[in-house]
Structures are given as C-alpha cells and as structure tokens.
Design a protein around this motif. Structure first.
Motif, PDB file in Angstrom:
ATOM      1  N   ALA A 103       0.829  -1.166   0.080  1.00  0.00           N
ATOM      2  CA  ALA A 103       0.108   0.154  -0.199  1.00  0.00           C
ATOM      3  C   ALA A 103       0.847   1.106  -0.061  1.00  0.00           C
ATOM      4  O   ALA A 103       0.474   2.145  -0.655  1.00  0.00           O
ATOM      5  N   TRP A 104       1.928   1.168   0.437  1.00  0.00           N
ATOM      6  CA  TRP A 104       2.836   2.486   0.839  1.00  0.00           C
ATOM      7  C   TRP A 104       3.328   2.761  -0.521  1.00  0.00           C
ATOM      8  O   TRP A 104       3.339   3.998  -1.193  1.00  0.00           O
ATOM      9  N   LYS A 105       3.809   1.740  -1.351  1.00  0.00           N
ATOM     10  CA  LYS A 105       4.357   2.175  -2.834  1.00  0.00           C
ATOM     11  C   LYS A 105       3.207   2.633  -3.625  1.00  0.00           C
ATOM     12  O   LYS A 105       3.330   3.433  -4.393  1.00  0.00           O
ATOM     13  N   ALA A 106       2.061   2.121  -3.562  1.00  0.00           N
ATOM     14  CA  ALA A 106       0.969   2.579  -4.165  1.00  0.00           C
ATOM     15  C   ALA A 106       0.410   3.835  -3.942  1.00  0.00           C
ATOM     16  O   ALA A 106       0.150   4.692  -4.857  1.00  0.00           O
ATOM     17  N   MET A 107       0.516   4.158  -2.752  1.00  0.00           N
ATOM     18  CA  MET A 107       0.218   5.276  -2.355  1.00  0.00           C
ATOM     19  C   MET A 107       1.233   6.571  -2.648  1.00  0.00           C
ATOM     20  O   MET A 107       0.766   7.614  -3.300  1.00  0.00           O
ATOM     21  N   LYS A 108       2.625   6.155  -2.824  1.00  0.00           N
ATOM     22  CA  LYS A 108       3.633   6.953  -3.414  1.00  0.00           C
ATOM     23  C   LYS A 108       3.183   7.096  -4.852  1.00  0.00           C
ATOM     24  O   LYS A 108       3.391   8.581  -5.372  1.00  0.00           O
ATOM     25  N   ALA A 109       2.988   6.401  -5.365  1.00  0.00           N
ATOM     26  CA  ALA A 109       2.733   6.425  -7.060  1.00  0.00           C
ATOM     27  C   ALA A 109       1.328   7.522  -7.310  1.00  0.00           C
ATOM     28  O   ALA A 109       1.335   7.999  -8.167  1.00  0.00           O
ATOM     29  N   ALA A 110       0.429   7.167  -6.481  1.00  0.00           N
ATOM     30  CA  ALA A 110      -0.873   7.797  -6.646  1.00  0.00           C
ATOM     31  C   ALA A 110      -0.722   9.189  -6.439  1.00  0.00           C
ATOM     32  O   ALA A 110      -1.275  10.170  -6.921  1.00  0.00           O
ATOM     33  N   MET A 111       0.351   9.638  -5.408  1.00  0.00           N
ATOM     34  CA  MET A 111       0.519  11.111  -5.130  1.00  0.00           C
ATOM     35  C   MET A 111       1.113  11.676  -6.297  1.00  0.00           C
ATOM     36  O   MET A 111       1.314  13.133  -6.177  1.00  0.00           O
ATOM     37  N   GLN A 112       1.634  10.950  -7.298  1.00  0.00           N
ATOM     38  CA  GLN A 112       2.090  11.687  -8.560  1.00  0.00           C
ATOM     39  C   GLN A 112       0.742  11.970  -9.527  1.00  0.00           C
ATOM     40  O   GLN A 112       1.194  12.822 -10.422  1.00  0.00           O
ATOM     41  N   GLU A 113      -0.393  11.546  -9.229  1.00  0.00           N
ATOM     42  CA  GLU A 113      -1.553  12.163 -10.045  1.00  0.00           C
ATOM     43  C   GLU A 113      -2.263  13.166  -9.668  1.00  0.00           C
ATOM     44  O   GLU A 113      -2.511  13.326  -8.203  1.00  0.00           O
ATOM     45  N   PRO A 114      -2.370  14.176 -10.258  1.00  0.00           N
ATOM     46  CA  PRO A 114      -3.062  15.609  -9.584  1.00  0.00           C
ATOM     47  C   PRO A 114      -4.441  15.063  -9.393  1.00  0.00           C
ATOM     48  O   PRO A 114      -4.840  15.781  -8.456  1.00  0.00           O
ATOM     49  N   LEU A 115      -5.118  14.353  -9.856  1.00  0.00           N
ATOM     50  CA  LEU A 115      -6.670  14.041  -9.419  1.00  0.00           C
ATOM     51  C   LEU A 115      -6.565  13.304  -8.041  1.00  0.00           C
ATOM     52  O   LEU A 115      -7.146  13.688  -7.218  1.00  0.00           O
ATOM     53  N   PHE A 116      -5.384  12.450  -7.738  1.00  0.00           N
ATOM     54  CA  PHE A 116      -5.462  11.841  -6.583  1.00  0.00           C
ATOM     55  C   PHE A 116      -5.068  12.976  -5.467  1.00  0.00           C
ATOM     56  O   PHE A 116      -5.646  12.902  -4.413  1.00  0.00           O
ATOM     57  N   LEU A 117      -4.288  13.605  -5.885  1.00  0.00           N
ATOM     58  CA  LEU A 117      -3.713  14.879  -4.985  1.00  0.00           C
ATOM     59  C   LEU A 117      -5.129  15.815  -4.462  1.00  0.00           C
ATOM     60  O   LEU A 117      -5.335  16.272  -3.341  1.00  0.00           O
ATOM     61  N   GLU A 118      -5.765  16.035  -5.606  1.00  0.00           N
ATOM     62  CA  GLU A 118      -7.179  16.867  -5.410  1.00  0.00           C
ATOM     63  C   GLU A 118      -8.041  16.196  -4.389  1.00  0.00           C
ATOM     64  O   GLU A 118      -8.562  16.560  -3.637  1.00  0.00           O
ATOM     65  N   PHE A 119      -8.010  14.603  -4.739  1.00  0.00           N
ATOM     66  CA  PHE A 119      -8.997  13.905  -3.457  1.00  0.00           C
ATOM     67  C   PHE A 119      -8.463  14.046  -2.227  1.00  0.00           C
ATOM     68  O   PHE A 119      -9.257  14.123  -1.409  1.00  0.00           O
ATOM     69  N   ALA A 120      -7.041  13.952  -2.131  1.00  0.00           N
ATOM     70  CA  ALA A 120      -6.516  13.691  -0.868  1.00  0.00           C
ATOM     71  C   ALA A 120      -6.519  15.075  -0.102  1.00  0.00           C
ATOM     72  O   ALA A 120      -7.083  15.442   1.082  1.00  0.00           O
ATOM     73  N   ASP A 121      -6.636  16.234  -0.799  1.00  0.00           N
ATOM     74  CA  ASP A 121      -6.920  17.544  -0.233  1.00  0.00           C
ATOM     75  C   ASP A 121      -8.118  17.614   0.154  1.00  0.00           C
ATOM     76  O   ASP A 121      -8.347  18.382   1.236  1.00  0.00           O
ATOM     77  N   GLU A 122      -9.173  17.288  -0.540  1.00  0.00           N
ATOM     78  CA  GLU A 122     -10.485  17.433  -0.071  1.00  0.00           C
ATOM     79  C   GLU A 122     -10.979  16.671   1.254  1.00  0.00           C
ATOM     80  O   GLU A 122     -11.444  16.990   1.998  1.00  0.00           O
ATOM     81  N   CYS A 123     -10.298  15.484   1.037  1.00  0.00           N
ATOM     82  CA  CYS A 123     -10.423  14.627   2.521  1.00  0.00           C
ATOM     83  C   CYS A 123      -9.684  15.337   3.625  1.00  0.00           C
ATOM     84  O   CYS A 123     -10.300  15.236   4.679  1.00  0.00           O
ATOM     85  N   LEU A 124      -8.487  15.897   3.362  1.00  0.00           N
ATOM     86  CA  LEU A 124      -7.964  16.676   4.598  1.00  0.00           C
ATOM     87  C   LEU A 124      -8.908  17.779   4.703  1.00  0.00           C
ATOM     88  O   LEU A 124      -9.019  18.097   6.149  1.00  0.00           O
ATOM     89  N   LYS A 125      -9.357  18.448   3.970  1.00  0.00           N
ATOM     90  CA  LYS A 125     -10.341  19.594   4.454  1.00  0.00           C
ATOM     91  C   LYS A 125     -11.462  19.311   5.248  1.00  0.00           C
ATOM     92  O   LYS A 125     -11.827  20.085   6.189  1.00  0.00           O
TER      93      LYS A 125
END
Length: 136
Positions: A103-125
């Motif tokens: 999961a750690w490797k998959a999350m690291k790769a996903a963090m390179q995707e702008p769409l995933f970053l937007e999703f993560a930011d919304e979750c954090l908000k």
C-alpha cells in the motif's frame, strides 16, 4: 490470501457477501453456486446484522495518525468528494490501492496523479480543517 475456490494466491477480488478472496470470474461463479453466506450472518443473530460495522473501518492499531471514526463518517457528506468520485479513473486508482500488497508504494505512486492529490486535499479539508486552512 488464497482464492476461496482454487486456492491460488490472490488479493485481486473479494466476494461482496462473505468477503472471501477469489482470483477470477469463474472462481467467483463457482463460489456463489456453493451457497455463499455472509460471515456476519453466520456469527451474528439476524436482529444485530444491521448494526455491524464494515470490516475495513475498524481501528485495530491506533497511532497518532489514526483518524477518528466520526471524522471519517463526515467524508460521506462532502459534495466535493462526491463530485471527484464520479471520475472512473480515480475510482480505479482507489481500488488498486485498496487491494495492493504494498500500500505504501501504491500511495506514493498515486501521489503523482493530480486527480488523486485533489482527492486527498478534499479529504484533509474534512478530517483536519484547521490544518488545511493553515496551508492556504
């Protein structure tokens, strides 16, 4: 994890009824023919089945980074997250992260995707609003 039907190592799919792993559509069909039952209904009286929590929401090993359940439940009411989750690419990415053995490797790769970053930011908000506000 091993396929419930053929015993091949897999972590690809899970039966929605009993949560057993299976590797292919054929194995899933064979599994369903064998009267698959919910693990919840096997261990719990029927009156209590509606109050059982989804297995992935348990907090077995709390850490300083563990998000409290009440905050996680606030995510379901976030309109911005609902909008983002309409994107099939994001849903597929989340499914891949969910079933990957690393999961750690998959999350690291996903963090390179702008769409995933937007999703993560919304979750954090939602779960850490003060931190998200401080960053803006």
């Amino acid at each position: 994890m091993f396929c419930v039907t053929c015993q091949v190592p897999t972590n690809k799919y899970k039966c929605p009824t009993c949560l057993e792993s299976y590797c292919s559509l054929n194995c899933y069909k064979k599994h369903k023919e064998a009267d698959c039952e919910s693990k919840q209904s096997l261990n719990t009286p029927t009156s209590e089945v509606s109050h059982i929590e989804e297995p992935t929401l348990h907090e077995p090993f709390s850490t300083k980074d563990t998000v409290p359940r009440k905050k996680l439940e606030m995510l379901k009411d976030c309109a911005a997250l609902h909008r983002l989750l309409c994107n099939p690419h994001l849903r597929n990415l989340l499914k891949e992260i969910d079933v990957t053995p690393d999961a750690w490797k998959a999350m690291k790769a996903a963090m390179q995707e702008p769409l995933f970053l937007e999703f993560a930011d919304e979750c954090l908000k939602v779960v850490e609003p003060q931190v998200a506000d401080d960053c803006n």
